[in-house]
Design a protein around this motif. Structure first.
Motif, PDB file in Angstrom:
ATOM      1  N   GLY A  11      14.083  37.744  69.868  1.00 54.00           N
ATOM      2  CA  GLY A  11      13.692  39.151  69.928  1.00 54.00           C
ATOM      3  C   GLY A  11      14.317  39.864  71.114  1.00 54.00           C
ATOM      4  N   LEU A  12      14.347  39.192  72.250  1.00 52.02           N
ATOM      5  CA  LEU A  12      14.978  39.797  73.429  1.00 52.02           C
ATOM      6  C   LEU A  12      16.480  39.986  73.210  1.00 52.02           C
ATOM      7  CD1 LEU A  12      13.160  37.903  76.321  1.00 52.02           C
ATOM      8  CD2 LEU A  12      12.865  40.287  75.625  1.00 52.02           C
ATOM      9  N   LEU A  53      16.986  43.004  71.038  1.00 51.60           N
ATOM     10  CA  LEU A  53      16.824  44.252  71.795  1.00 51.60           C
ATOM     11  C   LEU A  53      18.005  44.494  72.739  1.00 51.60           C
ATOM     12  CD1 LEU A  53      13.012  44.264  72.625  1.00 51.60           C
ATOM     13  CD2 LEU A  53      14.239  45.605  70.906  1.00 51.60           C
ATOM     14  N   ILE A  62      20.952  46.594  71.452  1.00 57.92           N
ATOM     15  CA  ILE A  62      20.878  48.058  71.404  1.00 57.92           C
ATOM     16  C   ILE A  62      21.905  48.666  72.351  1.00 57.92           C
ATOM     17  CG2 ILE A  62      19.399  50.030  71.948  1.00 57.92           C
ATOM     18  CD1 ILE A  62      17.048  48.412  70.901  1.00 57.92           C
ATOM     19  N   ASP A  66      20.042  50.932  65.960  1.00 59.08           N
ATOM     20  CA  ASP A  66      18.936  50.755  66.912  1.00 59.08           C
ATOM     21  C   ASP A  66      17.600  50.630  66.186  1.00 59.08           C
ATOM     22  OD1 ASP A  66      20.866  51.026  68.842  1.00 59.08           O
ATOM     23  OD2 ASP A  66      20.344  53.107  69.337  1.00 59.08           O
ATOM     24  N   LEU A  88      17.377  47.166  64.591  1.00 59.38           N
ATOM     25  CA  LEU A  88      17.150  46.127  65.596  1.00 59.38           C
ATOM     26  C   LEU A  88      15.714  46.149  66.098  1.00 59.38           C
ATOM     27  CD1 LEU A  88      20.471  46.383  67.606  1.00 59.38           C
ATOM     28  CD2 LEU A  88      19.714  44.454  66.213  1.00 59.38           C
ATOM     29  N   ILE A  89      15.194  47.340  66.351  1.00 61.15           N
ATOM     30  CA  ILE A  89      13.809  47.449  66.825  1.00 61.15           C
ATOM     31  C   ILE A  89      12.830  47.019  65.747  1.00 61.15           C
ATOM     32  CG2 ILE A  89      12.050  49.106  67.566  1.00 61.15           C
ATOM     33  CD1 ILE A  89      14.345  50.634  68.987  1.00 61.15           C
ATOM     34  N   THR A 137      12.931  43.202  65.391  1.00 62.68           N
ATOM     35  CA  THR A 137      12.270  42.600  66.548  1.00 62.68           C
ATOM     36  C   THR A 137      10.763  42.772  66.465  1.00 62.68           C
ATOM     37  OG1 THR A 137      14.216  43.053  67.907  1.00 62.68           O
ATOM     38  CG2 THR A 137      12.161  42.601  69.070  1.00 62.68           C
ATOM     39  N   TRP A 148       8.186  39.664  66.340  1.00 62.99           N
ATOM     40  CA  TRP A 148       7.141  39.507  67.346  1.00 62.99           C
ATOM     41  C   TRP A 148       5.745  39.632  66.741  1.00 62.99           C
ATOM     42  CZ3 TRP A 148       9.467  42.475  72.121  1.00 62.99           C
ATOM     43  CH2 TRP A 148      10.483  41.689  72.663  1.00 62.99           C
TER      44      TRP A 148
END
Length: 97
Positions: free
Chosen positions: A53-54, A57, A60, A70, A73-74, A77, A81
């Protein structure tokens, strides 16, 4: 020149030679039980999920001009999570793995 006929042997083709090597057929439900592996490492998978997940992010930051990437990707993630948080909540009170 190669011979085109099949060589005849004394052994019947339907009989298999049995050699005792010490290996046994593994059960289908736990094929690696003889080697000591009985499941997955949930801790490693959880850590890998948070790190993935990191990394998503961090993607981006880049040279793209639109924000569609973006948003994807968000969203991915957040979904990843959310699954990890759900797993943590549902596994509370159980024995640690």
């Amino acid at each position: 020149m190669a011979d085109t006929e099949i060589a005849q042997t004394d052994k019947h083709s339907h009989e298999l030679e049995v050699v005792d090597t010490g290996w046994q057929r593994e059960p289908t439900d736990a094929p690696s039980a003889r080697f000591g592996w009985h499941g997955e490492s949930k801790t490693a998978m959880r850590v890998g999920g948070w790190i993935s997940g990191l990394i998503l992010l961090a993607m981006i930051i880049g040279n793209h001009k639109g924000h569609v990437e973006d948003i994807w990707l968000i969203a991915i993630t957040a979904l990843l999570w959310a699954i990890l948080v759900r797993d943590l909540v549902l596994s509370r009170g159980k024995w640690r793995n």
